[in-house]
Structures are given as C-alpha cells and as structure tokens.
Design a protein around this motif. Structure first.
Motif, PDB file in Angstrom:
ATOM      1  N   ASP A 274       0.827  -1.214   0.000  1.00  0.00           N
ATOM      2  CA  ASP A 274       0.000   0.000   0.000  1.00  0.00           C
ATOM      3  C   ASP A 274       0.860   1.263   0.000  1.00  0.00           C
ATOM      4  O   ASP A 274       0.642   2.166  -0.804  1.00  0.00           O
ATOM      5  CB  ASP A 274      -0.957  -0.003   1.201  1.00  0.00           C
ATOM      6  CG  ASP A 274      -1.933   1.172   1.169  1.00  0.00           C
ATOM      7  OD1 ASP A 274      -2.229   1.664   0.058  1.00  0.00           O
ATOM      8  OD2 ASP A 274      -2.398   1.591   2.240  1.00  0.00           O
TER       9      ASP A 274
ATOM     10  N   ASP B 261       0.585   6.766   4.112  1.00  0.00           N
ATOM     11  CA  ASP B 261       0.296   5.507   4.824  1.00  0.00           C
ATOM     12  C   ASP B 261       1.026   5.406   6.174  1.00  0.00           C
ATOM     13  O   ASP B 261       1.241   4.308   6.667  1.00  0.00           O
ATOM     14  CB  ASP B 261       0.664   4.314   3.908  1.00  0.00           C
ATOM     15  CG  ASP B 261      -0.053   3.026   4.281  1.00  0.00           C
ATOM     16  OD1 ASP B 261      -1.213   3.098   4.717  1.00  0.00           O
ATOM     17  OD2 ASP B 261       0.563   1.952   4.133  1.00  0.00           O
TER      18      ASP B 261
ATOM     19  N   HIS C  41      -4.701   6.321   6.192  1.00  0.00           N
ATOM     20  CA  HIS C  41      -6.013   5.720   6.504  1.00  0.00           C
ATOM     21  C   HIS C  41      -6.004   4.969   7.828  1.00  0.00           C
ATOM     22  O   HIS C  41      -6.918   4.176   8.085  1.00  0.00           O
ATOM     23  CB  HIS C  41      -6.466   4.802   5.353  1.00  0.00           C
ATOM     24  CG  HIS C  41      -5.627   3.563   5.200  1.00  0.00           C
ATOM     25  ND1 HIS C  41      -6.189   2.312   5.047  1.00  0.00           N
ATOM     26  CD2 HIS C  41      -4.292   3.384   5.192  1.00  0.00           C
ATOM     27  CE1 HIS C  41      -5.219   1.404   4.927  1.00  0.00           C
ATOM     28  NE2 HIS C  41      -4.068   2.035   5.005  1.00  0.00           N
TER      29      HIS C  41
ATOM     30  N   ASP D  15      -3.655  -4.064   0.668  1.00  0.00           N
ATOM     31  CA  ASP D  15      -4.277  -3.771   1.958  1.00  0.00           C
ATOM     32  C   ASP D  15      -5.646  -4.411   2.142  1.00  0.00           C
ATOM     33  O   ASP D  15      -6.176  -4.435   3.250  1.00  0.00           O
ATOM     34  CB  ASP D  15      -4.385  -2.252   2.167  1.00  0.00           C
ATOM     35  CG  ASP D  15      -3.243  -1.731   3.031  1.00  0.00           C
ATOM     36  OD1 ASP D  15      -2.178  -2.376   3.050  1.00  0.00           O
ATOM     37  OD2 ASP D  15      -3.413  -0.681   3.683  1.00  0.00           O
TER      38      ASP D  15
HETATM   39 MN   LIG Z   1      -2.152   1.010   4.287  1.00  0.00          MN
END
Ligand SMILES: [Mn+2]
Length: 312
Positions: A26, A78, A103, A153
């Motif tokens: 990710d 991230d 996130h 992810d």
């Molecule tokens: Mn992530």
C-alpha cells in the motif's frame, strides 16, 4: 477535506514522498502512483525509501530515483505516526510544508496538513481520489501502482475493509488494461525460500490460549538471520494464526534485527485490535494493528496476552 490538500499540493514545485519504513504494497504503490500523478501535473517528485530497493518495486512504475535540488514539500503516505518515517523523520520535519495522507484510525495528525480517512481500505484509494482533485489523468502506470496498493491492503479484496467504493475504483484501474492477475500472483502467490523457512519456524512456534481464542506465532532474531530473510519476507506470518477457526485475536511476535524490541502484530475479525495496540504504545486499524515493545519474546508475550485479555 481532500480538496484542500489538493490545493496545498498544487502550490508545490519540488515534492518528496515518504512511505513508511518496513514498506508494504500500500505505501509503495501509493507513493509511486503519487509521484507519477505529480509529475503529470508539472512537478518534480521523488520517493525516498527507508529500505533499499524493496522487491515490490519490480512490479511498480516510476521507481527510478530522481535527485531533487531542494524540495518545498514533503508528503508522508500511509504513516500512522511520525515514528513510521524512521530515519527520514529529519528530512520530513526540515521541509517548509508537510502533508500527511493516511487511513490509519489512530493517526495523530503529525503534519501541517493532514488527511486521514479510516474508512478507506487503503491509502491507495485516497491517492486515487486525490488524483481527481489534482486534475490528473489515470494512466496504466498509475493504475498499476494503485492496484498494488489497494489489493495489498484488502488481501486481494477479501478483508472487511473492502467496500463498494473500493471495487468501483478497482474497476476504473482495470479499464486501463493493467495486468491484475500478474500483480496478484506477485503479491499473494509467490514466496521466497527465506519466507517459507520463516513460515516453517512460525508454525513450529504456534500456540493458543483461552480455548483457542488467542493464537500466537513468534520468530526470533536468530531465525530471521538464518533464513537470510529481507524485511519484506517477514510480513504476512500472522496469517497462519489468523486462519485458526476459533481465533478471535491473532498475534505475531517478531524480534527486531536493529534493537532489543519485539515487533508485535495483531489481527482480528471481531475485536478492535487497534485498542490493544494503542494500550501498548502502538496503533493501526480496527482489524489490523501493531506495536513495538522492548524485551524478550517471553516477556513481551506476557504483556501482550494481558492486554489482549482485557478486550476479549
Ligand atoms: Mn495502508
């Protein structure tokens, strides 16, 4: 608001992008997609990594280094907290404008401009939306990188974080003609020899507590060294205890090669493991989280079991 972040980014000229240490699909896919997006909108952009040349770079575009003469913006992608930037924290903090796109629900907003959406399955999903605000066009290369991010992810779109929006974005990515089956084969279908050696060691260490509600594997420093594993080979071992049908919380304990800490991972399908990690100084998502604790595997396991039982 994401539009506000886009407006801030529009003003920058030379941007460095910083994914987290122990880079995963990710953060890498998001970082290199963002680089291509920024370049398309007329900026200079470079991704600075903590670990040299992660294996996943082989399936990503835009991974060649670009020397920037000074930069006016740093974007962390991230990263749940500033510690995740590792040795690149100084670079980040020395930048006139800092941005944090993430996130992780436990993100503490460490930058000047922060955008955290814990409903996004992956940071890659946020980068897709940011691309639209920046007025960039989705190319096959950008789509390839974002697919790596989102598929990583969501466990190939299997985890509970996957939403209709995730699938809608994935559909747009596929429309560009990316080779999604090759990407997924790379992400989920292949293991290095070192990784399989570590999986064997992890299975040997497998144990359960509380009638199988807690399942634990652990890996020692020595085992990591003997296997010749690279950083990326040590990920995913937690899927073994996670797959135990009675497990409510899966735990992976991994001795760090750099210091006398144990890296702890938590996964669950029913319990908020970000609460457990937070109580131990870490953080993450509701269903996937982690923390670092000083000590031996045995002492750390005791502390971790105690914290886990509090939420069960
Ligand atoms: Mn992530």
């Amino acid at each position: 608001m994401l539009k506000k972040i886009a407006d801030v980014i529009k003003k920058a000229k030379n941007v460095i992008i910083l994914p987290h240490k122990s880079a995963d699909g990710d953060c890498l896919g998001s970082a290199f997609a963002l680089r291509l997006i920024l370049e398309q909108t007329g900026k200079n952009a470079s991704v600075i990594l903590e670990e040299e040349n992660p294996k996943l770079c082989g399936i990503l575009f835009g991974t060649q280094p670009q020397a920037l003469n000074g930069f006016d913006m740093a974007i962390a992608v991230d990263c749940g907290d500033i510690e995740r930037l590792g040795n690149r924290r100084e670079i980040f903090n020395s930048c006139p404008v800092t941005v944090n796109i993430d996130h992780h629900g436990t993100n503490d907003g460490f930058a000047r401009y922060n955008y955290v959406d814990s409903n996004s399955a992956a940071t890659g999903q946020i980068i897709y939306e940011l691309m639209e605000f920046l007025g960039a066009v989705l190319t096959l290369e950008i789509a390839n990188n974002l697919y790596v991010a989102i598929s990583s992810d969501t466990g190939c779109f299997a985890y509970s974080n996957t939403t209709a929006k995730t699938h809608n974005i994935a559909a747009k990515l596929l429309e560009t003609g990316i080779n999604h089956s090759e990407i997924n084969e790379e992400l989920f279908g292949k293991n290095s020899m070192a990784k399989i050696m570590l999986m064997r060691d992890a299975l040997n260490s497998f144990e359960t507590y509380d009638d199988g509600k807690i399942a634990v594997v652990s890996i020692t420093r020595e085992q990591i060294k003997t296997s010749g594993a690279a950083e990326e080979d040590t990920g995913g071992l937690i899927n073994l205890p996670r797959s135990l049908e009675t497990a409510m919380v899966a735990i992976c304990l991994k001795e760090s090669l750099e210091d006398d800490f144990v890296k702890v991972g938590f996964r669950s399908n029913s319990v908020d493991v970000s609460e457990i990690a937070k109580s131990l100084g870490g953080g993450g998502h509701v269903r996937a989280s982690g923390c670092n604790i000083k000590g031996s595997i045995e002492s750390v396991k005791k502390a971790v079991l105690k914290a886990t039982r509090k939420v069960l």
